[in-house]
Scaffold this active site. Structure first.
Site, mmCIF file in Angstrom:
data_model
loop_
_atom_site.group_PDB
_atom_site.id
_atom_site.type_symbol
_atom_site.label_atom_id
_atom_site.label_comp_id
_atom_site.label_asym_id
_atom_site.label_seq_id
_atom_site.Cartn_x
_atom_site.Cartn_y
_atom_site.Cartn_z
ATOM 1 N N ALA A 1 0.801 -1.234 0.000
ATOM 2 C CA ALA A 1 0.000 0.000 0.000
ATOM 3 C C ALA A 1 0.832 1.282 0.000
ATOM 4 O O ALA A 1 0.308 2.363 0.244
ATOM 5 C CB ALA A 1 -0.958 -0.006 1.182
ATOM 6 N N ASP B 1 7.595 -8.175 4.631
ATOM 7 C CA ASP B 1 7.631 -8.947 3.391
ATOM 8 C C ASP B 1 6.526 -9.996 3.536
ATOM 9 O O ASP B 1 6.629 -10.891 4.386
ATOM 10 C CB ASP B 1 9.004 -9.615 3.230
ATOM 11 C CG ASP B 1 9.074 -10.529 2.003
ATOM 12 O OD1 ASP B 1 8.022 -10.737 1.348
ATOM 13 O OD2 ASP B 1 10.165 -11.040 1.712
ATOM 14 N N SER C 1 -6.040 -10.699 -11.745
ATOM 15 C CA SER C 1 -5.679 -9.900 -12.915
ATOM 16 C C SER C 1 -6.324 -10.526 -14.150
ATOM 17 O O SER C 1 -6.598 -11.734 -14.159
ATOM 18 C CB SER C 1 -4.158 -9.912 -13.104
ATOM 19 O OG SER C 1 -3.803 -9.401 -14.377
ATOM 20 N N TYR D 1 3.216 -15.072 -13.538
ATOM 21 C CA TYR D 1 2.203 -14.126 -13.043
ATOM 22 C C TYR D 1 0.787 -14.634 -13.325
ATOM 23 O O TYR D 1 -0.098 -14.540 -12.461
ATOM 24 C CB TYR D 1 2.454 -12.774 -13.721
ATOM 25 C CG TYR D 1 1.602 -11.617 -13.246
ATOM 26 C CD1 TYR D 1 1.895 -10.957 -12.049
ATOM 27 C CD2 TYR D 1 0.533 -11.150 -14.013
ATOM 28 C CE1 TYR D 1 1.133 -9.872 -11.630
ATOM 29 C CE2 TYR D 1 -0.226 -10.066 -13.602
ATOM 30 C CZ TYR D 1 0.076 -9.429 -12.416
ATOM 31 O OH TYR D 1 -0.680 -8.355 -12.013
ATOM 32 N N LYS E 1 -2.021 -15.395 -10.593
ATOM 33 C CA LYS E 1 -3.299 -14.670 -10.575
ATOM 34 C C LYS E 1 -4.496 -15.604 -10.762
ATOM 35 O O LYS E 1 -5.588 -15.329 -10.259
ATOM 36 C CB LYS E 1 -3.286 -13.562 -11.631
ATOM 37 C CG LYS E 1 -2.310 -12.418 -11.287
ATOM 38 C CD LYS E 1 -2.489 -11.922 -9.871
ATOM 39 C CE LYS E 1 -1.919 -10.535 -9.636
ATOM 40 N NZ LYS E 1 -2.026 -10.132 -8.208
HETATM 41 P P1 NAP Z 1 2.954 -1.501 -7.874
HETATM 42 O O1 NAP Z 1 2.711 -0.069 -8.197
HETATM 43 O O2 NAP Z 1 4.191 -2.171 -8.355
HETATM 44 O O3 NAP Z 1 2.815 -1.687 -6.294
HETATM 45 C C1 NAP Z 1 2.990 -2.944 -5.682
HETATM 46 C C2 NAP Z 1 3.407 -2.730 -4.263
HETATM 47 O O4 NAP Z 1 3.595 -4.021 -3.648
HETATM 48 C C3 NAP Z 1 4.731 -1.981 -4.133
HETATM 49 O O5 NAP Z 1 4.620 -0.931 -3.208
HETATM 50 C C4 NAP Z 1 5.691 -3.066 -3.684
HETATM 51 O O6 NAP Z 1 6.746 -2.622 -2.849
HETATM 52 C C5 NAP Z 1 4.778 -3.968 -2.867
HETATM 53 N N1 NAP Z 1 5.375 -5.276 -2.664
HETATM 54 C C6 NAP Z 1 6.058 -6.031 -3.564
HETATM 55 N N2 NAP Z 1 6.491 -7.158 -2.992
HETATM 56 C C7 NAP Z 1 6.090 -7.124 -1.708
HETATM 57 C C8 NAP Z 1 6.243 -8.009 -0.599
HETATM 58 N N3 NAP Z 1 6.918 -9.161 -0.711
HETATM 59 N N4 NAP Z 1 5.712 -7.653 0.592
HETATM 60 C C9 NAP Z 1 5.051 -6.480 0.728
HETATM 61 N N5 NAP Z 1 4.866 -5.607 -0.275
HETATM 62 C C10 NAP Z 1 5.380 -5.924 -1.481
HETATM 63 O O7 NAP Z 1 1.757 -2.425 -8.425
HETATM 64 P P2 NAP Z 1 0.219 -2.094 -8.751
HETATM 65 O O8 NAP Z 1 0.126 -1.867 -10.183
HETATM 66 O O9 NAP Z 1 -0.312 -1.108 -7.789
HETATM 67 O O10 NAP Z 1 -0.418 -3.535 -8.467
HETATM 68 C C11 NAP Z 1 -1.062 -3.882 -7.248
HETATM 69 C C12 NAP Z 1 -1.698 -5.252 -7.384
HETATM 70 O O11 NAP Z 1 -2.613 -5.250 -8.479
HETATM 71 C C13 NAP Z 1 -0.702 -6.370 -7.686
HETATM 72 O O12 NAP Z 1 -1.103 -7.558 -7.050
HETATM 73 C C14 NAP Z 1 -0.813 -6.527 -9.178
HETATM 74 O O13 NAP Z 1 -0.395 -7.779 -9.606
HETATM 75 C C15 NAP Z 1 -2.286 -6.277 -9.386
HETATM 76 N N6 NAP Z 1 -2.638 -5.862 -10.751
HETATM 77 C C16 NAP Z 1 -2.150 -4.713 -11.296
HETATM 78 C C17 NAP Z 1 -2.504 -4.356 -12.601
HETATM 79 C C18 NAP Z 1 -2.010 -3.105 -13.270
HETATM 80 O O14 NAP Z 1 -2.322 -2.905 -14.463
HETATM 81 N N7 NAP Z 1 -1.274 -2.241 -12.612
HETATM 82 C C19 NAP Z 1 -3.356 -5.183 -13.348
HETATM 83 C C20 NAP Z 1 -3.827 -6.352 -12.746
HETATM 84 C C21 NAP Z 1 -3.473 -6.675 -11.451
HETATM 85 P P3 NAP Z 1 8.143 -2.076 -3.487
HETATM 86 O O15 NAP Z 1 7.804 -0.763 -4.050
HETATM 87 O O16 NAP Z 1 9.054 -2.013 -2.321
HETATM 88 O O17 NAP Z 1 8.540 -3.094 -4.506
#
Ligand code: NAP
Length: 251
Positions: free
Chosen positions: A12, A61, A140, A152, A156
């Site tokens: 978050a 984590d 996703s 991925y 998902k």
């Molecule tokens: P994002 O901007 O990359 O944010 C993901 C966050 O998760 C980052 O703050 C990251 O921390 C944190 N994270 C990664 N590994 C972690 C761990 N082991 N423990 C705790 N936190 C962790 O991604 P987003 O686009 O917002 O995506 C959020 C969710 O939606 C994900 O599950 C993604 O797969 C899903 N999703 C996204 C999209 C899209 O188009 N964006 C589409 C479908 C699904 P760091 O910054 O430190 O790495």
């Protein structure tokens, strides 16, 4: 006024997780803002506090069992029993199957699936005791298959099966579990994909928007709105569902 509950949102510090955390706070919940780096959670926490809400930054984590146990215990002590959980933390390690390393596979399944498993297992103890719970898992459109994302898409799709099983097992305790499957959402994650493909992010967005029925890409707030509904008191009869929030029937 509805009961003030404690919500936990993983990943978050930014992107979709941040928008979900802000929205759940706006809905009247106390929010635990979880991410790998506790300092990185501070921005989300400050925005919630500035709007009059209550929030706590927790560095964890989600794939680490001991860290998860300690984090959830701390949340229960400092904010109260966590009865709303949004498993949002995620990473991508895209590559064609023949080039994908075992580490690419393990780390993606580790964060998404093992992470959601550990977080949910730790929080359900509080939810079942309180006879109320809301679990929302981030799936996703890639669950339906996507070139370069064997790891991925498996994770998902796994999130969807996990969600349905949670719904079956936990329903009798007043706990619902649902999944949101976003299409293209404008975040650092999709920016990283554009960069990997060598395409300017604006062009990448414009190209994607043309293929989406509503003719735009999604914003983190689009996902937060769906999460808000699933986490609400009124959604108690909606469980085990996967909603594609993608501007159309698929991305
Ligand atoms: P994002 O901007 O990359 O944010 C993901 C966050 O998760 C980052 O703050 C990251 O921390 C944190 N994270 C990664 N590994 C972690 C761990 N082991 N423990 C705790 N936190 C962790 O991604 P987003 O686009 O917002 O995506 C959020 C969710 O939606 C994900 O599950 C993604 O797969 C899903 N999703 C996204 C999209 C899209 O188009 N964006 C589409 C479908 C699904 P760091 O910054 O430190 O790495």
């Amino acid at each position: 006024m509805s009961t003030q509950r404690t919500a936990v949102v993983t990943g978050a510090a930014r992107g979709i997780g941040k928008a979900v955390a802000l929205r759940l706070a706006q809905d009247g919940n106390k929010v635990a803002v979880l991410d790998l780096d506790e300092g990185a959670c501070q921005g989300t926490v400050e925005e919630i506090q500035a709007a009059g809400g209550q929030a706590l930054a927790v560095g964890v984590d989600v794939a680490d069992e001991e860290q998860v146990a300690a984090a959830v215990e701390r949340i229960a002590e400092e904010l109260g029993a966590p009865t709303i959980l949004v498993n949002n933390a995620g990473i991508i390690r895209d590559n064609m199957l023949f080039k994908m390393t075992t580490d690419d596979w393990d780390s993606v399944l580790g964060v998404h699936l093992r992470g959601a498993f550990l977080m949910t297992k730790a929080c359900q103890a509080y939810m079942t005791q309180e006879k109320f719970g809301r679990v929302v898992n981030l799936s996703s459109t890639s669950a339906l298959g996507n070139r370069g994302q064997a790891n991925y898409s498996a994770a998902k799709a796994g999130m969807q099966g996990f969600t349905k099983t949670l719904a079956i097992e936990l329903g009798k305790f007043g706990v619902t579990a649902n999944a949101i499957a976003p299409g293209f959402i404008q975040t650092d994650m999709t920016a990283a994909t554009a960069e990997r493909m060598g395409v300017p992010f604006d062009d990448f967005i414009a190209y994607a928007a043309k293929e989406i029925p509503v003719q735009r890409v999604g914003q983190p707030e689009d996902i937060a709105a769906m999460a808000s509904f699933f986490c609400s008191e009124q959604a108690g009869f909606v469980s085990g569902q996967v909603v594609y929030v993608a501007g159309g029937p698929r991305d």
